[in-house]
Write a protein that holds these residues in place. Sequence first.
Motif, short mmCIF file in Angstrom:
data_model
loop_
_atom_site.label_atom_id
_atom_site.label_comp_id
_atom_site.label_asym_id
_atom_site.label_seq_id
_atom_site.Cartn_x
_atom_site.Cartn_y
_atom_site.Cartn_z
N PRO A 1 0.80 -1.23 0.00
CA PRO A 1 0.00 0.00 0.00
C PRO A 1 0.83 1.27 0.00
N LEU A 2 2.15 1.16 0.24
CA LEU A 2 3.00 2.34 0.30
C LEU A 2 4.11 2.33 -0.74
N ARG A 3 4.01 1.45 -1.73
CA ARG A 3 5.01 1.35 -2.79
C ARG A 3 4.29 1.02 -4.10
N GLY A 4 4.70 1.67 -5.18
CA GLY A 4 4.17 1.32 -6.48
C GLY A 4 2.74 1.76 -6.74
N VAL A 5 2.18 2.55 -5.85
CA VAL A 5 0.78 2.98 -5.95
C VAL A 5 0.73 4.43 -6.46
N PRO A 6 -0.43 4.94 -6.85
CA PRO A 6 -0.53 6.35 -7.24
C PRO A 6 -0.06 7.27 -6.11
N LEU A 7 0.64 8.32 -6.48
CA LEU A 7 1.15 9.24 -5.47
C LEU A 7 0.02 9.87 -4.65
N ALA A 8 -1.13 10.05 -5.26
CA ALA A 8 -2.26 10.63 -4.52
C ALA A 8 -2.69 9.76 -3.35
N ASP A 9 -2.32 8.47 -3.38
CA ASP A 9 -2.67 7.57 -2.27
C ASP A 9 -1.66 7.62 -1.14
N MET A 10 -0.58 8.36 -1.32
CA MET A 10 0.48 8.37 -0.32
C MET A 10 0.23 9.42 0.75
N PRO A 11 0.51 9.10 2.01
CA PRO A 11 0.22 10.01 3.12
C PRO A 11 1.33 11.05 3.32
N LEU A 12 1.37 12.04 2.45
CA LEU A 12 2.31 13.16 2.62
C LEU A 12 1.52 14.34 3.15
N ASN A 13 1.90 14.84 4.33
CA ASN A 13 1.08 15.85 4.99
C ASN A 13 1.89 17.11 5.32
N GLU A 14 1.21 18.07 5.92
CA GLU A 14 1.84 19.35 6.23
C GLU A 14 3.00 19.21 7.20
N LEU B 1 9.76 -5.72 -1.38
CA LEU B 1 9.59 -6.19 -2.75
C LEU B 1 8.12 -6.32 -3.09
N CYS B 2 7.72 -5.76 -4.24
CA CYS B 2 6.31 -5.77 -4.60
C CYS B 2 6.18 -5.48 -6.09
N ALA B 3 4.94 -5.37 -6.55
CA ALA B 3 4.66 -5.04 -7.94
C ALA B 3 3.91 -3.72 -8.01
N GLY B 4 4.20 -2.95 -9.07
CA GLY B 4 3.50 -1.68 -9.22
C GLY B 4 4.18 -0.77 -10.23
N ASP B 5 4.01 0.53 -10.02
CA ASP B 5 4.55 1.57 -10.90
C ASP B 5 6.06 1.66 -10.72
#
Length: 295
Positions: free
Chosen positions: A139-152, A212-216
Amino acid sequence: MTHELRYEQDLVRALLRDQHHDLADLELRDVNGGWDNQMWRLGEDLAVRLPRTERAPALLERERTWLPALAGRLPLPTPVPLRVGRPSSLFDRTWTVARWVEGDPADHTPITWNQAADTLAEFLRALHHPAPADAPANPLRGVPLADMPLNEDQFGLVAGHPGADGARELWERAVAAPAWQGPPTWLHGDLHPANVVVRDGTLAGVVDFGELCAGDPATDLSAAWILLPAGTAGRFFDAYGDTDEATRLRARGWAVLRALGLIGIGRAGRLGLPGGKPTWEPAGYAALERVLAAD
């Protein structure tokens, strides 16, 4: 259980005598570092890894399941698992004996040779093949950046830094970039300075395949700025080949995310907080400056 937990060398020796007696008399040396696993060098060619966080056993299992099949096509040394230690009365978790990868972690000895761009590109070209349907997701690798928890709070880490506004602008552009349209490819998933080793100024091995995973593939391509010397990202992408503008932009977004993560963990270490890694803060700032300089 936290990554601050430390096991004693006597335990490792006892585990080897109990389950891998032929290895038990080899020299055993503590290795500084490690996050989810504590590690010892065993003889000249082996390493013992014992999980010390709640998530560590699953990460080791992922390595044991997938890395041996992938390692044969990878052009750099990797910590291929060679033996398994089973839960016992001595230690209630599965542990691993793996191949030792010789070199110094890049958070202590950064890469300085420009030719490392070619080496990293060759490694990632070899890794980034379409992954099978049963490859692990993350859930934290290879996924759309919009799904990543980057906050203020994370952007606040670099408040006052000359690149703060540029980092936020680049992140927003990367989040808006077209998504990956190809098949999920194999990813290392965690290419930062503590997970590669350096000899004679260049990249000499890649370690810690627990994510190790699959994704972008953009997740891994961020290493062009996270790991390589300033000004070599263009050489890296030329050698890697076959990336479009959107993929490179997403890779830069991942580089911002990873740089801020390094800075946060490094600052915690500088302040003496649990889980901090002081060497990661300068590595994070260097990466941030490299990726922003690409504009």
